[in-house]
Design a protein around this motif. Structure first.
Motif, PDB file in Angstrom:
ATOM      1  N   ALA A 230       0.836  -1.207   0.000  1.00 45.74           N
ATOM      2  CA  ALA A 230       0.000   0.000   0.000  1.00 45.74           C
ATOM      3  C   ALA A 230       0.871   1.258   0.000  1.00 45.74           C
ATOM      4  O   ALA A 230       0.482   2.288  -0.565  1.00 45.74           O
ATOM      5  N   GLU A 231       2.060   1.181   0.611  1.00 46.72           N
ATOM      6  CA  GLU A 231       2.962   2.344   0.655  1.00 46.72           C
ATOM      7  C   GLU A 231       3.413   2.703  -0.756  1.00 46.72           C
ATOM      8  O   GLU A 231       3.444   3.878  -1.124  1.00 46.72           O
ATOM      9  N   LYS A 232       3.768   1.681  -1.547  1.00 53.09           N
ATOM     10  CA  LYS A 232       4.123   1.942  -2.944  1.00 53.09           C
ATOM     11  C   LYS A 232       2.924   2.537  -3.686  1.00 53.09           C
ATOM     12  O   LYS A 232       3.068   3.431  -4.510  1.00 53.09           O
ATOM     13  N   GLY A 233       1.752   2.017  -3.368  1.00 57.26           N
ATOM     14  CA  GLY A 233       0.536   2.520  -4.003  1.00 57.26           C
ATOM     15  C   GLY A 233       0.314   3.992  -3.728  1.00 57.26           C
ATOM     16  O   GLY A 233      -0.126   4.743  -4.602  1.00 57.26           O
ATOM     17  N   LYS A 234       0.641   4.421  -2.517  1.00 62.48           N
ATOM     18  CA  LYS A 234       0.471   5.836  -2.152  1.00 62.48           C
ATOM     19  C   LYS A 234       1.410   6.715  -2.986  1.00 62.48           C
ATOM     20  O   LYS A 234       1.017   7.781  -3.461  1.00 62.48           O
ATOM     21  N   VAL A 235       2.650   6.239  -3.170  1.00 61.37           N
ATOM     22  CA  VAL A 235       3.621   6.987  -3.987  1.00 61.37           C
ATOM     23  C   VAL A 235       3.109   7.107  -5.425  1.00 61.37           C
ATOM     24  O   VAL A 235       3.145   8.181  -6.045  1.00 61.37           O
ATOM     25  N   ILE A 236       2.615   5.993  -5.962  1.00 64.19           N
ATOM     26  CA  ILE A 236       2.065   5.988  -7.325  1.00 64.19           C
ATOM     27  C   ILE A 236       0.899   6.962  -7.434  1.00 64.19           C
ATOM     28  O   ILE A 236       0.816   7.774  -8.358  1.00 64.19           O
ATOM     29  N   PHE A 237      -0.007   6.881  -6.462  1.00 67.49           N
ATOM     30  CA  PHE A 237      -1.223   7.720  -6.484  1.00 67.49           C
ATOM     31  C   PHE A 237      -0.861   9.199  -6.429  1.00 67.49           C
ATOM     32  O   PHE A 237      -1.353  10.002  -7.237  1.00 67.49           O
ATOM     33  N   GLU A 238       0.004   9.563  -5.501  1.00 75.19           N
ATOM     34  CA  GLU A 238       0.375  10.978  -5.351  1.00 75.19           C
ATOM     35  C   GLU A 238       1.053  11.504  -6.616  1.00 75.19           C
ATOM     36  O   GLU A 238       0.792  12.631  -7.041  1.00 75.19           O
ATOM     37  N   ALA A 239       1.916  10.681  -7.225  1.00 69.47           N
ATOM     38  CA  ALA A 239       2.607  11.114  -8.447  1.00 69.47           C
ATOM     39  C   ALA A 239       1.616  11.291  -9.593  1.00 69.47           C
ATOM     40  O   ALA A 239       1.678  12.273 -10.339  1.00 69.47           O
ATOM     41  N   ALA A 240       0.692  10.359  -9.729  1.00 72.25           N
ATOM     42  CA  ALA A 240      -0.278  10.435 -10.826  1.00 72.25           C
ATOM     43  C   ALA A 240      -1.219  11.630 -10.647  1.00 72.25           C
ATOM     44  O   ALA A 240      -1.495  12.364 -11.599  1.00 72.25           O
ATOM     45  N   VAL A 241      -1.684  11.844  -9.408  1.00 71.25           N
ATOM     46  CA  VAL A 241      -2.607  12.951  -9.138  1.00 71.25           C
ATOM     47  C   VAL A 241      -1.913  14.299  -9.364  1.00 71.25           C
ATOM     48  O   VAL A 241      -2.431  15.177 -10.061  1.00 71.25           O
ATOM     49  N   ALA A 242      -0.710  14.439  -8.796  1.00 78.21           N
ATOM     50  CA  ALA A 242       0.016  15.709  -8.957  1.00 78.21           C
ATOM     51  C   ALA A 242       0.334  15.950 -10.426  1.00 78.21           C
ATOM     52  O   ALA A 242       0.228  17.082 -10.930  1.00 78.21           O
ATOM     53  N   GLY A 243       0.719  14.890 -11.125  1.00 78.03           N
ATOM     54  CA  GLY A 243       1.034  15.012 -12.552  1.00 78.03           C
ATOM     55  C   GLY A 243      -0.183  15.431 -13.356  1.00 78.03           C
ATOM     56  O   GLY A 243      -0.073  16.274 -14.265  1.00 78.03           O
ATOM     57  N   LEU A 244      -1.336  14.889 -13.022  1.00 80.71           N
ATOM     58  CA  LEU A 244      -2.560  15.228 -13.763  1.00 80.71           C
ATOM     59  C   LEU A 244      -2.964  16.685 -13.529  1.00 80.71           C
ATOM     60  O   LEU A 244      -3.367  17.389 -14.461  1.00 80.71           O
ATOM     61  N   VAL A 245      -2.821  17.150 -12.289  1.00 85.21           N
ATOM     62  CA  VAL A 245      -3.134  18.560 -11.997  1.00 85.21           C
ATOM     63  C   VAL A 245      -2.233  19.480 -12.833  1.00 85.21           C
ATOM     64  O   VAL A 245      -2.699  20.444 -13.444  1.00 85.21           O
ATOM     65  N   GLN A 246      -0.948  19.141 -12.894  1.00 84.38           N
ATOM     66  CA  GLN A 246       0.003  19.951 -13.686  1.00 84.38           C
ATOM     67  C   GLN A 246      -0.308  19.899 -15.175  1.00 84.38           C
ATOM     68  O   GLN A 246      -0.263  20.909 -15.872  1.00 84.38           O
ATOM     69  N   LEU A 247      -0.588  18.687 -15.651  1.00 83.83           N
ATOM     70  CA  LEU A 247      -0.902  18.506 -17.070  1.00 83.83           C
ATOM     71  C   LEU A 247      -2.129  19.331 -17.465  1.00 83.83           C
ATOM     72  O   LEU A 247      -2.132  20.019 -18.501  1.00 83.83           O
ATOM     73  N   VAL A 248      -3.161  19.298 -16.627  1.00 83.42           N
ATOM     74  CA  VAL A 248      -4.391  20.042 -16.935  1.00 83.42           C
ATOM     75  C   VAL A 248      -4.090  21.540 -17.000  1.00 83.42           C
ATOM     76  O   VAL A 248      -4.597  22.247 -17.873  1.00 83.42           O
TER      77      VAL A 248
END
Ligand SMILES: [Zn+2]
Length: 273
Positions: A230-248
């Motif tokens: 789950a810890e790896k999952g949190k890193v993945i989630f945070e990176a994807a969410v932050a990346g999507l906000v920037q991309l938008v």
């Protein structure tokens, strides 16, 4: 609730939609699948992970995004030997999603983003984005949500194959809804991997190839979920969410000037493709 704060497309009324159009929010269409994901993950894996990333990104930047109801089905015939998988013909998928992007464009939204969670939809969402740009006055772009998290995942991963029901997807599911992961049912995939080809080379191989999965796996796993946390999952989630906000934000700022026609004499504008 008004259009400023609401980030779910279909939670707005038509009056509030006028506000959202005036704000020129980026409209996001999450796409995924209803597809077997090994003995340990539910069939909603692709769309659940993808939509979760989209909704959290939009929750953090509600004034810039509207998330459409997701497309929970995709190109899946290659998984049909596993119970439950739903297949949509690629032509139907493209036509259906294009009807959605065209409707969004019709109402006046200028920027549309297709965010995909199912590898095999990749070629289709590229095509939908291209056709939307050519057939409407809007810009439409496409990506897999996972591409936004790969760099972060590189640093923490223990296995090499990025594929299906693997370390990446299992970690992310464990982070978001660990109670739905059948931990004791996890197995490593018996992947067939060459230099140019794998049993399913649609993600990180230069040569594109995907066989019927019923031919080479009895578990439906490609990759290895055993090291997922789950810890790896949190890193993945945070990176994807932050990346999507920037991309938008970048997409929102992307210029959309009028096309300039360089013909010296009138073109045959009654010809339609
Ligand atoms: Zn998947």
């Amino acid at each position: 609730m008004d259009a400023q704060k609401e980030y779910r497309y279909n939670h707005l009324t038509w009056e509030e939609m006028n506000q959202a159009i005036a704000m020129q929010k980026v409209v996001i269409l999450p796409t995924g699948s209803t597809e077997q994901h090994g003995p340990h993950l539910p069939l909603d894996t692709d769309i659940f992970l993808c939509e979760s990333v989209c909704l959290e990104a939009a929750r953090r930047a509600p004034d810039t995004m509207l998330v459409l109801p997701p497309i929970s089905y995709g190109l899946n015939m290659h998984h049909i030997d596993f119970p439950g998988t739903i297949h949509i013909e690629p032509e139907v998928f493209v036509a259906f999603c294009l009807n959605i992007t065209k409707s969004v464009s019709y109402h006046g939204f200028k920027k549309i983003l297709l965010v995909n969670g199912h590898g095999s939809n990749g070629i289709l969402i590229d095509l939908i984005a291209r056709k939307t740009v050519l057939e409407t006055p809007s810009l439409c772009a496409a990506l897999g949500y996972f591409s936004l998290a790969l760099k972060a995942f590189e640093k923490i991963k223990d296995t090499n194959t990025l594929a299906h029901a693997d370390e990446f997807e299992t970690s992310l599911y464990m982070h978001l809804a660990g109670e739905r992961v059948r931990m004791d049912r996890r197995v490593a995939g018996n992947d067939v991997e060459g230099k140019f080809l794998s049993s399913d080379s649609t993600s990180n191989y230069p040569v594109r190839f995907s066989d019927y999965w019923g031919r080479w796996t009895k578990t439906g796993v490609h990759g290895d979920p055993m090291t997922a946390t789950a810890e790896k999952g949190k890193v993945i989630f945070e990176a994807a969410v932050a990346g999507l906000v920037q991309l938008v934000e970048e997409f929102r700022q992307w210029p959309l000037p009028k096309r300039s026609d360089q013909h010296a004499s009138p073109v045959q504008s009654d010809i339609r493709w």
